[in-house]
Design an enzyme around this catalytic site. Structure first.
Site, short mmCIF file in Angstrom:
data_model
loop_
_atom_site.label_atom_id
_atom_site.label_comp_id
_atom_site.label_asym_id
_atom_site.label_seq_id
_atom_site.Cartn_x
_atom_site.Cartn_y
_atom_site.Cartn_z
N ASN A 10 0.85 -1.19 0.00
CA ASN A 10 0.00 0.00 0.00
C ASN A 10 0.89 1.25 0.00
O ASN A 10 1.35 1.69 1.04
CB ASN A 10 -0.90 -0.05 1.24
N ARG A 87 -2.52 -2.03 -3.64
CA ARG A 87 -3.46 -0.90 -3.69
C ARG A 87 -3.01 0.01 -4.82
O ARG A 87 -1.86 0.41 -4.89
CB ARG A 87 -3.43 -0.13 -2.37
N HIS A 178 -9.48 7.34 -1.84
CA HIS A 178 -9.78 6.68 -0.55
C HIS A 178 -10.92 5.68 -0.68
O HIS A 178 -11.57 5.35 0.32
CB HIS A 178 -10.21 7.71 0.53
N LEU A 207 -10.78 11.05 7.43
CA LEU A 207 -9.98 12.23 7.78
C LEU A 207 -8.61 11.79 8.27
O LEU A 207 -8.46 11.28 9.38
CB LEU A 207 -10.69 13.03 8.89
N ASN A 209 -4.17 12.45 6.78
CA ASN A 209 -3.41 13.53 6.14
C ASN A 209 -4.15 14.01 4.91
O ASN A 209 -4.26 15.18 4.62
CB ASN A 209 -2.02 13.04 5.77
N GLY A 210 -4.68 13.03 4.15
CA GLY A 210 -5.63 13.35 3.09
C GLY A 210 -7.04 13.18 3.66
O GLY A 210 -7.24 12.31 4.51
N ARG A 239 -2.98 19.96 1.97
CA ARG A 239 -3.67 20.26 0.70
C ARG A 239 -4.83 21.22 0.94
O ARG A 239 -5.52 21.12 1.96
CB ARG A 239 -4.19 18.97 0.06
N ARG A 283 -2.83 16.54 16.03
CA ARG A 283 -2.63 16.38 17.48
C ARG A 283 -2.13 17.67 18.10
O ARG A 283 -2.64 18.15 19.11
CB ARG A 283 -1.55 15.31 17.73
N GLY A 329 -6.84 8.78 10.66
CA GLY A 329 -6.12 9.23 11.86
C GLY A 329 -6.85 10.32 12.63
O GLY A 329 -6.94 10.26 13.86
N ILE A 330 -7.39 11.32 11.94
CA ILE A 330 -8.11 12.41 12.62
C ILE A 330 -9.51 11.93 13.03
O ILE A 330 -9.94 12.13 14.17
CB ILE A 330 -8.21 13.65 11.71
N GLY A 331 -10.21 11.28 12.11
CA GLY A 331 -11.57 10.81 12.40
C GLY A 331 -11.63 9.86 13.58
O GLY A 331 -12.55 9.89 14.39
N GLU A 383 -7.85 -0.74 5.31
CA GLU A 383 -7.86 -0.97 3.85
C GLU A 383 -7.31 -2.35 3.49
O GLU A 383 -7.74 -2.98 2.53
CB GLU A 383 -7.03 0.10 3.16
P1 ADP Z 1 -2.55 9.10 6.22
O1 ADP Z 1 -3.53 9.84 5.36
O2 ADP Z 1 -1.13 9.51 5.99
O3 ADP Z 1 -2.76 7.59 6.28
P2 ADP Z 1 -3.51 9.04 8.98
O4 ADP Z 1 -4.82 8.41 8.69
O5 ADP Z 1 -2.49 8.26 9.72
O6 ADP Z 1 -2.85 9.68 7.69
O7 ADP Z 1 -3.83 10.39 9.81
C1 ADP Z 1 -2.83 11.30 10.16
C2 ADP Z 1 -3.49 12.46 10.93
O8 ADP Z 1 -4.14 11.95 12.10
C3 ADP Z 1 -2.49 13.51 11.38
O9 ADP Z 1 -3.02 14.81 11.13
C4 ADP Z 1 -2.43 13.27 12.89
O10 ADP Z 1 -2.11 14.45 13.56
C5 ADP Z 1 -3.86 12.83 13.17
N1 ADP Z 1 -3.93 12.17 14.47
C6 ADP Z 1 -3.36 11.01 14.86
N2 ADP Z 1 -3.59 10.77 16.18
C7 ADP Z 1 -4.32 11.84 16.64
C8 ADP Z 1 -4.86 12.21 17.91
N3 ADP Z 1 -4.70 11.44 18.97
N4 ADP Z 1 -5.57 13.35 17.99
C9 ADP Z 1 -5.74 14.14 16.91
N5 ADP Z 1 -5.24 13.86 15.69
C10 ADP Z 1 -4.55 12.73 15.55
#
Ligand code: ADP
Length: 396
Positions: A10, A87, A178, A207, A209-210, A239, A283, A329-331, A383
């Site tokens: 991936n 992927r 995605h 939610l 990085n993308g 972005r 974070r 990561g954010i979601g 995924e």
């Molecule tokens: P990618 O799109 O690279 O796979 P991820 O799904 O790993 O990215 O998400 C990365 C994002 O998730 C970053 O903005 C990171 O700061 C955020 N993130 C990870 N852990 C937390 C947390 N505990 N609280 C808030 N945001 C977080």
């Protein structure tokens, strides 16, 4: 001996995730991540059962190391490997399903390099190296497309209001991205809410990085926020998401900024990083939301845009909306972003349960809204499970 292990590759825009999955029970025997470190050095980190390893490698050594040192020399694993799932970010209009890779498929992936330059080139390198290092699995490589799940989007949604010829001749349209993640959370939500896929109406928010959002009606995607490329739509880590295209002419004509630099500004210097002026790490921004006005602004704009998309997608559901789902990561982790977003959707009948919203960061899976509210939930994205499932189905 029954061969049951699948290698999953991936590639992201700046990282490679790899794993070995047992197709009988979806258990991940190996998980690994390779990320840029500095000066052409990358760090490969991987976990086998509960042991964690890491090593620094040059870019050109990465795949050789993963394939030979981590996989082929581990006979317990390599003897049971029977297929490889890749992927693939962009498959244009050609693929609404996964396929076994052959020369024709490789040519198609090449064709869409211009729509996903950072990704499709890496995918091809992954495929050629898989052929080279695993010659016995030559006809057992499967392409799983991120664009496939969005191929159900109707024309009225995927067309840009540009001269129609640009679509007819050059296939310039919205494709989304995605898709594998949106598909995974759609299946998981169907199981979680015990609603058949064909009756399921949800809005999925990936939610990370993308960032992208998808409207799923009767289990099928009918709209999504990313466009020809993953630059359109929501605000992301670096972005910009939706902007007035005339900004590009302004930057070029009046500020004299070169096209290459404008591309970099929109992709690498905007989003949460551009607004906060310091960081794209959610974070960090979330931690300082209350005491740093610039960080507050970045998160407020992010959530405002997200709620506007959710509001507009909710009218596509016509008769009912079963849930809003957060992933990525954010979601999955940002208590604040989920709270601010849901709070602005009170009008649609969503009410956050603050305790559940905080607790979900520990249990990782479940509902974050009050019992009398419409449902919003968190489902961790996976995924690899979809890639393994499609690979297994095609190879068997
Ligand atoms: P990618 O799109 O690279 O796979 P991820 O799904 O790993 O990215 O998400 C990365 C994002 O998730 C970053 O903005 C990171 O700061 C955020 N993130 C990870 N852990 C937390 C947390 N505990 N609280 C808030 N945001 C977080």
């Amino acid at each position: 001996m029954i061969k049951k292990l699948i290698l999953i590759l991936n590639f992201g825009s700046s990282s490679l995730k790899f794993s070995i999955i047992n197709s009988n029970n979806n258990y991940k025997i190996i998980t690994g991540l390779c990320e840029y470190f500095k000066k052409n050095n990358y760090i490969i980190k991987w976990k086998i059962n509960n042991s964690i390893y890491k090593i620094k490698k040059k870019k050109e050594e990465i795949l050789k190391f993963i394939f030979i040192e981590i996989i082929l020399k581990n006979k317990i694993i390599s003897d049971k490997l029977y297929s490889i799932g890749h992927r693939i970010v962009h498959g244009g209009e050609l693929f609404s399903n996964s396929v076994i890779i052959n020369n024709k498929i490789i040519n198609s992936i090449k064709k869409f390099i211009s729509f996903a330059p950072l990704h499709n080139i890496e995918h091809l390198i992954g495929i050629y190296n898989s052929f080279k290092f695993f010659p016995d699995l030559f006809k057992k490589n499967v392409a799983v497309f991120d664009t496939a799940f969005h191929q159900s989007i109707p024309k009225k949604s995927f067309l840009y209001a540009l001269p129609y010829n640009l679509y007819k001749k050059y296939k310039i349209r919205r494709y989304g991205a995605h898709g594998i993640s949106h598909k995974f959370v759609t299946f998981e939500t169907s199981k979680f809410l015990n609603i058949k896929i064909k009756n399921l109406n949800i809005i999925t928010c990936h939610l990370g990085n993308g960032c992208s959002i998808a409207a799923i009606k009767n289990g099928k995607c009918i709209d999504t926020s990313m466009g020809l490329t993953p630059l359109e739509g929501l605000i992301m880590g670096t972005r910009c998401g939706d902007i007035d295209p005339s900004i590009i002419f302004y930057l070029y004509n009046y500020l004299g900024i070169k096209i290459k630099k404008i591309n970099e500004i929109l992709n690498k210097e905007s989003g949460l990083l551009g607004l906060s002026e310091i960081s794209n790490d959610c974070r960090n921004i979330e931690k300082n939301y209350k005491n740093n006005s610039q960080f507050k602004l970045a998160i407020d704009v992010f959530c405002y845009k997200l709620s506007k998309y959710i509001g507009s997608y909710s009218i596509l559901m016509y008769d009912h909306l079963d849930a809003i789902v957060f992933t990525g990561g954010i979601g999955e982790n940002s208590v604040l972003i989920r709270k601010l977003t849901i709070n602005s959707l009170n009008f649609l009948g969503f009410k956050i349960d603050n305790k559940l919203n905080e607790k979900i960061n520990y249990i990782k899976y479940g509902i974050i809204t009050k019992s009398k509210s419409r449902i919003s939930l968190v489902i961790p994205s996976n995924e690899e499970i979809i890639i393994a499932k499609d690979t297994n189905n095609l190879i068997n």
